[in-house]
Design an enzyme around this catalytic site. Sequence first.
Site, PDB file in Angstrom:
ATOM      1  N   VAL A  53       0.870  -1.190   0.000  1.00 50.10           N
ATOM      2  CA  VAL A  53       0.000   0.000   0.000  1.00 50.10           C
ATOM      3  C   VAL A  53       0.898   1.227   0.000  1.00 50.10           C
ATOM      4  CG1 VAL A  53      -1.805   1.277   1.216  1.00 50.10           C
ATOM      5  CG2 VAL A  53      -1.797  -1.224   1.257  1.00 50.10           C
ATOM      6  N   ARG A  93      -6.979   2.736   5.142  1.00 50.66           N
ATOM      7  CA  ARG A  93      -8.163   3.081   4.358  1.00 50.66           C
ATOM      8  C   ARG A  93      -8.876   1.831   3.850  1.00 50.66           C
ATOM      9  NH1 ARG A  93      -6.858   7.290  -0.231  1.00 50.66           N
ATOM     10  NH2 ARG A  93      -9.141   7.373  -0.214  1.00 50.66           N
ATOM     11  N   GLY A  94      -8.456   0.666   4.293  1.00 46.65           N
ATOM     12  CA  GLY A  94      -9.094  -0.566   3.850  1.00 46.65           C
ATOM     13  C   GLY A  94      -8.557  -1.104   2.541  1.00 46.65           C
ATOM     14  N   VAL A  95      -7.406  -0.583   2.089  1.00 46.94           N
ATOM     15  CA  VAL A  95      -6.832  -1.021   0.814  1.00 46.94           C
ATOM     16  C   VAL A  95      -6.439  -2.495   0.866  1.00 46.94           C
ATOM     17  CG1 VAL A  95      -4.971  -0.655  -0.847  1.00 46.94           C
ATOM     18  CG2 VAL A  95      -6.039   1.314   0.284  1.00 46.94           C
ATOM     19  N   LEU A  96      -5.736  -2.885   1.924  1.00 51.99           N
ATOM     20  CA  LEU A  96      -5.305  -4.276   2.036  1.00 51.99           C
ATOM     21  C   LEU A  96      -6.505  -5.214   2.113  1.00 51.99           C
ATOM     22  CD1 LEU A  96      -3.063  -6.363   2.292  1.00 51.99           C
ATOM     23  CD2 LEU A  96      -3.021  -5.931   4.752  1.00 51.99           C
ATOM     24  N   THR A  97      -7.535  -4.822   2.824  1.00 47.65           N
ATOM     25  CA  THR A  97      -8.731  -5.669   2.919  1.00 47.65           C
ATOM     26  C   THR A  97      -9.358  -5.866   1.541  1.00 47.65           C
ATOM     27  OG1 THR A  97      -9.140  -5.000   5.199  1.00 47.65           O
ATOM     28  CG2 THR A  97     -11.012  -5.869   3.953  1.00 47.65           C
ATOM     29  N   TYR A 117      -1.489 -10.770   8.613  1.00 48.27           N
ATOM     30  CA  TYR A 117      -2.309 -11.696   7.829  1.00 48.27           C
ATOM     31  C   TYR A 117      -3.187 -12.636   8.650  1.00 48.27           C
ATOM     32  CZ  TYR A 117       0.161  -9.866   3.841  1.00 48.27           C
ATOM     33  OH  TYR A 117       0.651  -9.011   2.887  1.00 48.27           O
ATOM     34  N   PHE A 156       9.160 -15.252  -1.976  1.00 41.83           N
ATOM     35  CA  PHE A 156       8.510 -14.859  -3.231  1.00 41.83           C
ATOM     36  C   PHE A 156       7.616 -13.655  -3.018  1.00 41.83           C
ATOM     37  CE2 PHE A 156       6.317 -18.385  -1.167  1.00 41.83           C
ATOM     38  CZ  PHE A 156       5.045 -17.898  -1.010  1.00 41.83           C
TER      39      PHE A 156
END
Length: 401
Positions: A82, A89-93, A122, A401
């Site tokens: 992000v 802001r909830g981007v990862l969700t 996670y 990875f």
Amino acid sequence: MGLTIRTLAEEDYPTFHAVLVAAFLDDPHESDAADERPLFDLDRAHGVFDGEEMIGTAAVLPRDLTVPGGPVPAAAITSVGVKPGHRRRGVLTQLMRAQLHGLHDEGLEAFATLWASEGSIYGRYGYGVAAQVTDLRLPRGAAFHPGVDVGDERVRELPREEAMPLVRAIYDRVAPTRVGHLSRTQASWDHHLADEERHRDGLTKYRFALLPDGYAVYRVKISWTDRGPENEVNLRELVAADDRTYAALYRYLLDLDLVGELRYFTGSDDPVFHLLRNPRLARRANRESLWVRVVDLDRALVQRSYLSDVDVVLDVADEFCSWNADRWRFTVKEGEATVRRVTDEPDVALDISALGAAFLGGTRLTTLAKAQHVRELTPGAVRALSHAFVGESAPHCPEVF
């Protein structure tokens, strides 16, 4: 205007790479974007946008991962980032939902796996710690216990162009028998053993030591003191098809001249500790490596083999992928599992992350029960379930990875 998410196209790739570099607070290098492009199938990469600005990235590498029983398709999650200034802001969700729900909706890989940049991220998306890596340090010349067989074959050091076809053939033969190992494409080999000056972090270029049934890839950190040379062997990878080759390669590396210490990020149960005459010479520090997320419980659990028979009803909680939240009868006979939804009274209650942690056989459900991630409802059920899940060796993934 709200945030949007979509699958990426070729023209998005330069921005995708730039956002990822920024997310990890790194400086871009002009050739990195081009070098890394072959790794990605962009139809399996996502970007989150604030208007026209890409602010989040994530991708899936379709690879095979060796589980107890052999290699199966896995979604290797990578390039999750992000952009600074857009966190919380909830981007990862959004990215996690697009990936995990997409795998389910399209019937793709039944589980996902990743290395986490931070250990607290996670778990809230249903991932569990499935493997550990050991930072191993051994002094030069550390003796093996009497009777260790290292054979008579001479270890050869070859230049990269001669070594790589042999290295790849050995890895392709051995990896399907080593839990936690991934299949490798040409692009992943190139990335894993990238050897430009900027990749070396002050160490030498890679050296390749080979036997017919194994290889070691290493660099050297040069260090000369007023007492003489104390160079450090940084072992990148050691792969051996049999125990004698394994011992012979370690013996070769430990006997290199002008060396003070060998360092290797290895599996948590690397047998070299037990090869040593004096095991106290080994310095070991563990941390988590692979995280696993069971995406479709009924499809994932039947893909691996199990150590013992068991018949239990699981009451599974899964807030992020609600299709898993149910009661499931999990039955193993002669190593093979069947899984079906039931309304029977449960024997064990657990979160989906516990099943991810146990999936590769390296995390015991009995341990998770002591840590209050698993709750026993029928006496003896957790012990029986845990024994079925245990692998014959600890899982280890030798590449990030």
